[in-house]
Write a protein that holds these residues in place. Sequence first.
Motif, mmCIF file in Angstrom:
data_model
loop_
_atom_site.group_PDB
_atom_site.id
_atom_site.type_symbol
_atom_site.label_atom_id
_atom_site.label_comp_id
_atom_site.label_asym_id
_atom_site.label_seq_id
_atom_site.Cartn_x
_atom_site.Cartn_y
_atom_site.Cartn_z
ATOM 1 N N GLY A 123 -28.704 -22.267 -24.294
ATOM 2 C CA GLY A 123 -27.788 -22.637 -25.363
ATOM 3 C C GLY A 123 -26.336 -22.735 -24.941
ATOM 4 O O GLY A 123 -25.488 -23.149 -25.751
ATOM 5 N N THR A 124 -26.032 -22.380 -23.706
ATOM 6 C CA THR A 124 -24.651 -22.468 -23.223
ATOM 7 C C THR A 124 -24.182 -23.919 -23.217
ATOM 8 O O THR A 124 -24.920 -24.828 -22.801
ATOM 9 N N ARG A 125 -22.959 -24.146 -23.657
ATOM 10 C CA ARG A 125 -22.363 -25.479 -23.675
ATOM 11 C C ARG A 125 -21.314 -25.553 -22.571
ATOM 12 O O ARG A 125 -20.415 -24.723 -22.517
ATOM 13 N N VAL A 126 -21.449 -26.543 -21.717
ATOM 14 C CA VAL A 126 -20.596 -26.666 -20.545
ATOM 15 C C VAL A 126 -19.924 -28.032 -20.550
ATOM 16 O O VAL A 126 -20.595 -29.063 -20.684
ATOM 17 N N LEU A 127 -18.607 -28.050 -20.422
ATOM 18 C CA LEU A 127 -17.904 -29.319 -20.295
ATOM 19 C C LEU A 127 -18.126 -29.903 -18.912
ATOM 20 O O LEU A 127 -18.135 -29.174 -17.914
ATOM 21 N N ALA A 128 -18.306 -31.221 -18.867
ATOM 22 C CA ALA A 128 -18.528 -31.896 -17.591
ATOM 23 C C ALA A 128 -17.802 -33.231 -17.605
ATOM 24 O O ALA A 128 -17.752 -33.913 -18.630
ATOM 25 N N ALA A 129 -17.243 -33.601 -16.468
ATOM 26 C CA ALA A 129 -16.578 -34.894 -16.328
ATOM 27 C C ALA A 129 -16.610 -35.308 -14.872
ATOM 28 O O ALA A 129 -16.419 -34.480 -13.978
ATOM 29 N N GLU B 231 -25.409 -35.836 -11.317
ATOM 30 C CA GLU B 231 -24.017 -36.046 -10.927
ATOM 31 C C GLU B 231 -23.085 -35.229 -11.828
ATOM 32 O O GLU B 231 -22.129 -34.611 -11.354
ATOM 33 N N LEU B 232 -23.360 -35.224 -13.121
ATOM 34 C CA LEU B 232 -22.555 -34.452 -14.064
ATOM 35 C C LEU B 232 -22.740 -32.956 -13.842
ATOM 36 O O LEU B 232 -21.778 -32.186 -13.887
ATOM 37 N N ALA B 233 -23.989 -32.560 -13.612
ATOM 38 C CA ALA B 233 -24.257 -31.142 -13.390
ATOM 39 C C ALA B 233 -23.507 -30.639 -12.160
ATOM 40 O O ALA B 233 -22.947 -29.532 -12.169
ATOM 41 N N ALA B 234 -23.493 -31.445 -11.110
ATOM 42 C CA ALA B 234 -22.783 -31.038 -9.899
ATOM 43 C C ALA B 234 -21.298 -30.867 -10.164
ATOM 44 O O ALA B 234 -20.666 -29.914 -9.669
ATOM 45 N N GLU B 235 -20.711 -31.775 -10.936
ATOM 46 C CA GLU B 235 -19.294 -31.661 -11.270
ATOM 47 C C GLU B 235 -19.017 -30.398 -12.076
ATOM 48 O O GLU B 235 -17.954 -29.784 -11.953
ATOM 49 N N VAL C 34 -23.431 -26.574 -12.421
ATOM 50 C CA VAL C 34 -24.633 -26.010 -13.019
ATOM 51 C C VAL C 34 -25.870 -26.674 -12.417
ATOM 52 O O VAL C 34 -25.791 -27.753 -11.814
ATOM 53 N N ASP C 35 -27.007 -26.037 -12.600
ATOM 54 C CA ASP C 35 -28.285 -26.549 -12.114
ATOM 55 C C ASP C 35 -28.770 -27.634 -13.080
ATOM 56 O O ASP C 35 -28.963 -27.364 -14.271
ATOM 57 N N ALA C 36 -28.985 -28.845 -12.590
ATOM 58 C CA ALA C 36 -29.391 -29.956 -13.457
ATOM 59 C C ALA C 36 -30.700 -29.675 -14.180
ATOM 60 O O ALA C 36 -30.922 -30.190 -15.289
ATOM 61 N N SER C 37 -31.583 -28.872 -13.588
ATOM 62 C CA SER C 37 -32.876 -28.591 -14.221
ATOM 63 C C SER C 37 -32.728 -27.765 -15.491
ATOM 64 O O SER C 37 -33.662 -27.677 -16.294
ATOM 65 N N ARG C 38 -31.548 -27.180 -15.707
ATOM 66 C CA ARG C 38 -31.324 -26.356 -16.899
ATOM 67 C C ARG C 38 -30.798 -27.165 -18.083
ATOM 68 O O ARG C 38 -30.685 -26.631 -19.181
ATOM 69 N N ILE C 39 -30.492 -28.428 -17.888
ATOM 70 C CA ILE C 39 -29.939 -29.240 -18.977
ATOM 71 C C ILE C 39 -31.033 -29.540 -19.996
ATOM 72 O O ILE C 39 -32.083 -30.085 -19.665
#
Length: 431
Positions: free
Chosen positions: A140-146, A193-197, A200-205
Amino acid sequence: MSTPVTGSAALDHAADLADFVAASPSSYHAAAEVARRLREAGFHELDEREAWPAQPGGRFLVVRDGAVLAWVVPSAADAATGVHVFGAHSDSPALKLKPRPTTGSLGWLQAGVEVYGGPLLNSWLDRELRLAGRLVLDDGTRVLAATGALLRLPQLAIHLDREVNDGLALDKQRQTQPVWGLGDADSADLLGELAAEAGVDASRIRGYDIVTADAARGAVFGKDDVFFASGRLDDLASVHAGVVAIERAAEGFDADRIAMLAVFDHEEVGSATRSGAAGPFLADVLERIQLSLGADREQQLRALADSWCVSSDVGHAVHPNYAEKHDPVVQPRLGSGPILKINANQRYATDGSGAAAWHGWCDAAGVGSQEFVSNNAVPCGSTIGPITATRLGIATVDVGIPILSMHSARELAGVSDLHDLSRVAEAFFTA
């Protein structure tokens, strides 16, 4: 007509706006940047899930998704104290990522997108684009990404479309999918690409709200530095003006009413969301402020009756190449001051009382103003103004700055108008 003069204060304001837009490529980033700036100015961030303190003499803010409300309470505030709300919105027309966004063909990697709001689609062609927004993780964590410049929507060469200069019409499904790399879509991951920026681990999105934004920085240009071009001036120009104004107003604040900055999301798609102007956010926060001041229902209604909302959004400057699209008499110009927006059918909430109040605040700020009204054959859009007036019954006036290229990926404003809007907002907060 006198030639506009760009002063150093206006240039400083434009430079700060360029920083603000660069930090705000999505509505979620904009809300976070507003909150960051105001926390540094001494505002205390509240949590909607917790009890709120008694508030006389305090500075507070609360964020809900891509929206943020911030307010300053007079030390002598009581249960029937009114509020001066300066309202704006954090979203802009864009392309928004669809589910399973990693697509492509013929060796190109592409992004699956849908159209958000009403962009001038041709303006998104042949420019570098960012992706920005929020990722929601498995807990449920919300993470800003750009990202930085990552995508481009390439136009077909004129050699392959000889009639393109006679009229360009883009198919919103087939011809708006930007490229972002080379290779096979089965072995690529745009969300990665967004997860790396974001680190965070992309598999958790598990969910996301991601849009495109122009990657180029806002810039001052033109003879005597009169112009400012940037993405998302609709409506970050107003958001930034309000932030600067409430920061200044909060110092030694002794006004008779609560000063509030209200930044809503989703204006470009109708505002009917939990963080939009048609949702409950403003009403909820106003009620909680009033309850913290000991108000009963009678006093809440008295406070609303003693309140004003200035709804600030951009309007159309007269276009030198399309003069027939504008009213033949009322023709706002860049560099001639903020605009008062008027519509007989109340697409804007301005009435005679609102016009008089607006001119009074402009006079207090030492700022000139101009009117905007549409050509009768070219209907205007609308704003958060009528929505706020209808939901709460607060006296409301619609204003803004004149721009060209509204809903383009990169819009054009007058440098002095940007600064003048903030000056009037400060006069409104301290009235």
